[in-house]
Design a protein around this motif. Structure first.
Motif, PDB file in Angstrom:
ATOM      1  N   LEU A   1       0.851  -1.201   0.046  1.00  0.00           N
ATOM      2  CA  LEU A   1      -0.182  -0.135   0.124  1.00  0.00           C
ATOM      3  C   LEU A   1       0.970   1.190   0.102  1.00  0.00           C
ATOM      4  N   ASN A   2       0.473   2.423  -0.635  1.00  0.00           N
ATOM      5  CA  ASN A   2       0.969   3.417  -0.630  1.00  0.00           C
ATOM      6  C   ASN A   2       0.559   4.441   0.718  1.00  0.00           C
ATOM      7  N   GLU A   3       1.013   5.750   0.737  1.00  0.00           N
ATOM      8  CA  GLU A   3       0.659   6.578   1.696  1.00  0.00           C
ATOM      9  C   GLU A   3      -0.833   6.764   1.915  1.00  0.00           C
ATOM     10  N   ARG A   4      -1.422   6.759   0.568  1.00  0.00           N
ATOM     11  CA  ARG A   4      -3.045   7.076   0.571  1.00  0.00           C
ATOM     12  C   ARG A   4      -3.685   5.736   0.865  1.00  0.00           C
ATOM     13  N   ARG A   5      -3.135   4.597   1.173  1.00  0.00           N
ATOM     14  CA  ARG A   5      -3.580   3.291   1.480  1.00  0.00           C
ATOM     15  C   ARG A   5      -4.226   2.477   0.365  1.00  0.00           C
ATOM     16  N   ALA A   6      -3.623   3.061  -1.060  1.00  0.00           N
ATOM     17  CA  ALA A   6      -4.224   2.341  -1.879  1.00  0.00           C
ATOM     18  C   ALA A   6      -3.205   1.382  -2.385  1.00  0.00           C
ATOM     19  N   VAL A   7      -3.674   0.210  -2.922  1.00  0.00           N
ATOM     20  CA  VAL A   7      -3.066  -0.924  -3.357  1.00  0.00           C
ATOM     21  C   VAL A   7      -2.268  -0.639  -4.610  1.00  0.00           C
ATOM     22  N   VAL A   8      -0.770  -0.816  -4.529  1.00  0.00           N
ATOM     23  CA  VAL A   8       0.052  -0.508  -5.872  1.00  0.00           C
ATOM     24  C   VAL A   8       0.777  -1.554  -6.376  1.00  0.00           C
ATOM     25  N   GLU A   9       0.880  -2.666  -5.623  1.00  0.00           N
ATOM     26  CA  GLU A   9       1.525  -3.657  -5.834  1.00  0.00           C
ATOM     27  C   GLU A   9       1.153  -4.951  -5.138  1.00  0.00           C
ATOM     28  N   ILE A  10       1.034  -6.205  -5.532  1.00  0.00           N
ATOM     29  CA  ILE A  10       0.927  -7.615  -4.735  1.00  0.00           C
ATOM     30  C   ILE A  10       2.263  -8.188  -4.947  1.00  0.00           C
ATOM     31  N   GLN A  11       2.433  -8.693  -3.529  1.00  0.00           N
ATOM     32  CA  GLN A  11       3.572 -10.086  -3.984  1.00  0.00           C
ATOM     33  C   GLN A  11       2.699 -11.278  -3.461  1.00  0.00           C
ATOM     34  N   ALA A  12       2.894 -12.180  -4.320  1.00  0.00           N
ATOM     35  CA  ALA A  12       2.432 -13.371  -3.750  1.00  0.00           C
ATOM     36  C   ALA A  12       3.528 -14.627  -3.997  1.00  0.00           C
ATOM     37  N   VAL A  13       3.192 -15.672  -2.775  1.00  0.00           N
ATOM     38  CA  VAL A  13       4.196 -16.612  -2.565  1.00  0.00           C
ATOM     39  C   VAL A  13       3.328 -17.877  -2.599  1.00  0.00           C
TER      40      VAL A  13
END
Length: 962
Positions: free
Chosen positions: A475-487
């Motif tokens: 999340l960025n400072e505005r709590r918006a999803v900018v990227e997802i890491q998946a394992v």
């Protein structure tokens, strides 16, 4: 070796702490070891370590985590989580605890060193990032101050013209609100007539890369706006737009002086170096305090000197001055002491009193460079870590486009790492799984940043695999999803194991239900107890047999539930728990509260747990009273425990043997040779509680005194000539069982003495040994000697005789139980049929008459051998007189054939009737004997020496059967 860094090891396992300490100390690290988090806090109070290794078991949730403890203490210590090798999700545990990574125990030396090296590098990186963040924060504050100072309004725009920062001094622009300006486009803040002019200004500045200046005249006010493009990596990064009212400057020098004063305020108050340079010759005409401090000069000292001596690349600066360059992205300033530091230089130009002057604004970017390098190093380490993982790792944008994959991900789907970047991550997911992820992305926030899901996906080889995906939103400072890491972890084996376990559990439950149903339906009484005789389970038959409440007896001691002292069930259970050996087929009379005296068969086995240790015993009690009654009746007709005979004399013997079987008393078996003394000993042993233990037989008359002593008591090596090794005696071999001493009347006085001591104390010494041994054996002795007469003559010790004569059993000779001869003949014929492979149905009447009339001085043994001889000669079916040994025939018809038995065993019954008639009795002989016996056909048959059946047949043929 020089100490490199301090490492704190937090683990409750002292051996693990020692191993890690030794390995790290050997590499030059300073290692501190503690056992828990409290001790770790004390250790860190003495000095902050560079890295910590923390055992997973010490993490007790968020409130008891190592990270929280360090944060509360105002520390920032990076740590590596140590987990057990069998842990399913070590990555999740590391992520949840805030660790850099995880390390499996027991530790591998190479992995430990690699993890410590990476952890220390990451810690240094984190420290530099924190420093850079602080510096960035300071620079942002300075930037805000810069935009708030000056004589106009400053705007910092991004490449799209959106206001990032706006000065608070907006009084000159009445339509503008500084708070509301941020986040809006710059053009939207302007009055409609001015939009086109300012739009052209920004366009020209962006195209030319040079500052563009415009003036606006309205209502007598002159507004100057300068748009300076910000170029980064040869790309437009944004604009700095400065608006100011230059009416006063234009109208009067007083206004110019005021403006210069404001400029001087900004100039002197700036935190970064500002130099005013004459463009014509490069000489410094003015510097601010920050410039003097950063370069190590005094302010006066710098005036009049050339800017060439202040920079590493003077040509770049001088050319920039001549060309009017407004920004030099990267340059090094040289301090007075010769050291250098990187700066980013902004240049602006003005004319003062006809002299062209350049304002050189030098921003120190040392810390930013450190952060950038740290970020690059972090990215390199990150890639090195993820590439080494066997899990599938990827990153994708909120729209599902892959931005990164590791080798394991590419290999799983059979694609190239570079080719797969940019593709749709959800292409390998089903509709439902994709929908689930998209719904989570819409609601992802700091309180729900992670999604765990199990998905079936097709591997490159076409096989269907279960993958557990752990997706974490960035999340960025505005709590918006900018990227997802998946394992992703392949859990196919676990899924298969779970399915197999479910199937096994269901099957086990069905077996349990079947077992419970069987347990309840079995008519035998069943009890299970633990090692302390506490009842664990019982069935209804046990409750009936022992008259207890089945529902309340669980957890009680069996001795408190089963009535009666010395209860054989309790005794058998104690024996099994003590010896760990089962008891099989133990028959005994049991007094029950509900059913009275019952004959029961007791079976008991130890319970063995999964750890192969005995944890109790199961007792099965079967009521065999009816079977015992039938057996008793059958035994009255045929025999008892291998002893054949149904005569009254043998029935008395059987009754006595039943009483003696369960006792430990010494039994002395008396009888002539061949009467079956060894069979009686076997019946006593196998009918008692020692049936599962050995029965050791010793023929005392077959051994010399020395050999008998060694055989009985054993000897040690060197006890006598020829004793080359230790020998186990018969007493020791019979431990726990029965010792049968046959022909005990023939032992020597010395052996009698030693045997007496053994019988009294159950203790003995091996020949040649001084160590006293104890024995747990039951003694059964047998002899054909009249021991009372031997005592009277001094051949047998009187005290030994009394010790042996506790419970004598007298076996009658065969001549005193002629009624058993047909049963014995039938038994031996069946035995020889199996032995010789022939079929013998009977003996002829003549042979049976012969056997009934013969006195059998050799008793049963002689009868067996006579029949064996006859069965060898007979082709089968029947045995006749021609198959009988001739010497037996001669003895049977000889005048002395019916001589009295040995004097030592003469019984009153031996002369209770006249001797049988010699030869084949005729009608007159039979009638005379029958009249003499008062019509008693059994006595008459014995008197005549014929079988009772023969007598009946002859009487029927004469019409005298009534």
């Amino acid at each position: 070796m020089q100490v490199k860094s301090t490492i704190l090891v937090v683990d409750g396992d002292v051996s693990m702490r020692t191993v890690i300490r030794d390995l790290l100390t050997g590499r030059g690290y300073l290692v501190k070891t503690v056992s828990d988090l409290d001790a770790a806090g004390v250790a860190m109070a003495d000095g902050e370590p560079d890295l910590a290794l923390v055992a997973h078991g010490l993490e007790t949730g968020e409130e008891g985590s190592f990270r929280l403890m360090t944060e509360r203490a105002g520390l920032s210590v990076p740590f590596i989580l140590m987990v057990d090798a069998a842990m399913d999700n070590p990555v999740d545990a590391a992520l949840k605890s805030g660790a850099l990574t995880y390390l499996k125990r027991p530790v591998d030396r190479s992995r430990l060193m690699m993890a410590v090296s990476q952890g220390l590098a990451a810690g240094q990186l984190m420290a530099r990032v924190r420093e850079r963040e602080a510096e960035l924060s300071r620079m942002q504050a300075f930037l805000r101050r810069m935009t708030d100072t000056g004589d106009g309004v400053s705007f910092i725009l991004d490449e799209n013209g959106v206001v990032i920062q706006c000065g608070d001094r907006t009084g000159a622009l009445p339509w503008l609100d500084a708070d509301s300006a941020r986040g809006k486009t710059y053009l939207s803040l302007l009055p409609e007539p001015a939009v086109e002019l300012h739009e052209g200004m920004l366009a020209r500045a962006g195209q030319t890369g040079q500052p563009v200046r415009i003036e606006e005249h309205k209502s007598g006010i002159v507004m100057e706006t300068v748009a300076s493009p910000v170029i980064r990596d040869e790309r437009l990064a944004g604009f700095i737009v400065a608006q100011r009212d230059i009416t006063a400057r234009r109208r009067s020098e007083a206004g110019l002086a005021e403006s210069e004063k404001q400029y001087r305020s900004v100039f002197e108050g700036a935190d970064e170096a500002i130099l005013l340079v004459d463009r014509s010759n490069g000489l410094i005409v003015a510097v601010n305090h920050a410039a003097a401090v950063s370069l190590g000069y005094g302010e006066e000292e710098m005036l009049g000197t050339s800017v060439e001596g202040m920079v590493v690349h003077p040509d770049k600066i001088l050319n920039g001055l001549r060309k009017g360059v407004e920004r030099i992205a990267y340059e090094y300033l040289r301090r007075k002491n010769g050291s250098t530091f990187p700066v980013e230089i902004s240049l602006s130009y003005f004319t003062n009193s006809g002299r062209e002057v350049c304002i050189l604004y030098a921003q120190d970017v040392s810390r930013r460079k450190i952060v950038e390098e740290a970020l690059r190093e972090g990215a390199r380490l990150y890639r090195a870590v993820v590439e080494d993982q066997t899990e599938l790792i990827c990153r994708y944008s909120p729209d599902g486009r892959l931005t990164f994959v590791n080798g394991a991900y590419a290999r799983f789907f059979g694609e190239d790492e570079d080719d797969v970047v940019g593709r749709d991550c959800f292409a390998h997911f089903g509709v439902d799984d994709r929908k689930k992820i998209m719904e989570w992305l819409e609601r992802a926030n700091p309180s729900e940043p992670v999604l765990d899901s199990e998905v079936r996906q097709v591997r490159a080889d076409g096989s269907m695999r279960w993958i557990q995906w752990t997706s974490r939103a960035v999340l960025n400072e505005r709590r918006a999803v900018v990227e997802i890491q998946a394992v992703g972890r392949d859990i196919t084996d676990r899924k298969d194991a779970e399915q197999a376990l479910d199937a096994a559990t269901m099957e086990k439950e069905q077996y349990r239900l079947n077992l419970v149903a069987t347990f309840k339906s079995i008519p035998d009484a069943i009890l299970t107890v633990d090692s302390n005789l506490v009842v664990m389970a019982s069935n209804s038959a046990a409750a009936t047999l022992f008259a207890f409440d089945q529902g309340r007896m669980r957890g009680l001691r069996l001795e408190d539930v089963v009535p009666g002292e010395g209860n054989p069930c309790v005794s058998v259970l104690k024996q099994v728990l003590r010896t760990d050996k089962p008891v099989r087929g133990y028959e005994i009379e049991l007094t029950t509260p509900a059913l009275g005296e019952r004959m029961v068969e007791i079976n008991c086995s130890p319970l063995i747990g999964q750890d192969k240790r005995h944890g109790g015993a199961v007792l099965v009690v079967r009521d065999v009273s009816r079977v015992a009654d039938l057996e008793k009746k059958l035994q009255q007709r045929h025999g008892f425990r291998g002893i054949v005979g149904g005569s009254a004399a043998m029935q008395d013997v059987y009754g006595l043997l039943e009483q003696l079987s369960s006792l430990e008393s010494i039994v002395l078996i008396l009888g002539e040779s061949g009467t079956g003394k060894e069979l009686v000993a076997e019946a006593l042993h196998y009918g008692g509680v020692r049936a599962g233990k050995p029965l050791i037989k010793v023929n005392c008359s077959a051994l010399s005194e020395n050999l008998l002593e060694s055989e009985l008591f054993g000897h040690v090596k060197g006890a006598f000539t020829g004793a080359v090794r230790d020998k186990v005696g018969r007493i020791q071999a019979a431990q726990g069982g029965t010792l049968f001493l046959d022909e005990i009347g023939d032992i020597s006085p010395l052996i009698q003495l030693k045997l007496l001591r053994f019988l009294e104390q159950k203790e003995y010494e091996r020949v040649g040994d001084t160590k006293t041994l104890s024995a747990d054996v039951r003694i059964i002795a047998a002899t054909n000697v009249d021991l009372r007469e031997a005592v009277r003559q001094g051949a047998f010790r009187e005290d030994l005789y009394y010790r042996l004569n506790v419970m004598p059993v007298h076996l009658p000779p065969l001549r005193e139980r002629q009624a058993d001869i047909p049963l014995l003949v039938e038994h031996f014929l069946a035995s020889f049929s199996d032995q010789f492979g022939k079929s013998f149905e009977s003996v002829s009447e003549e042979v049976l008459d012969l056997f009934m009339g013969y006195r059998w001085p050799g008793n049963v043994r002689e009868l067996r051998h006579a029949l064996e001889h006859a069965c060898i000669l007979s082709p089968g079916k029947s045995v006749t007189l021609k198959h009988i040994r001739k010497d037996l025939l001669e003895q049977a018809y000889a005048p002395h054939a019916y001589a009295a038995p040995p004097e030592s065993f003469v019984s009153a019954s031996s002369f209770s009737s006249p001797p049988p008639v010699r030869g084949k009795p005729g009608r007159e002989d039979i009638l005379a004997v029958l009249a003499e016996c008062g019509g008693n056909k059994a006595r008459a048959a014995r008197q005549l020496g014929i079988h009772r059946a023969t007598l009946y047949r002859k009487l029927r043929s004469w019409g005298l059967d009534h």
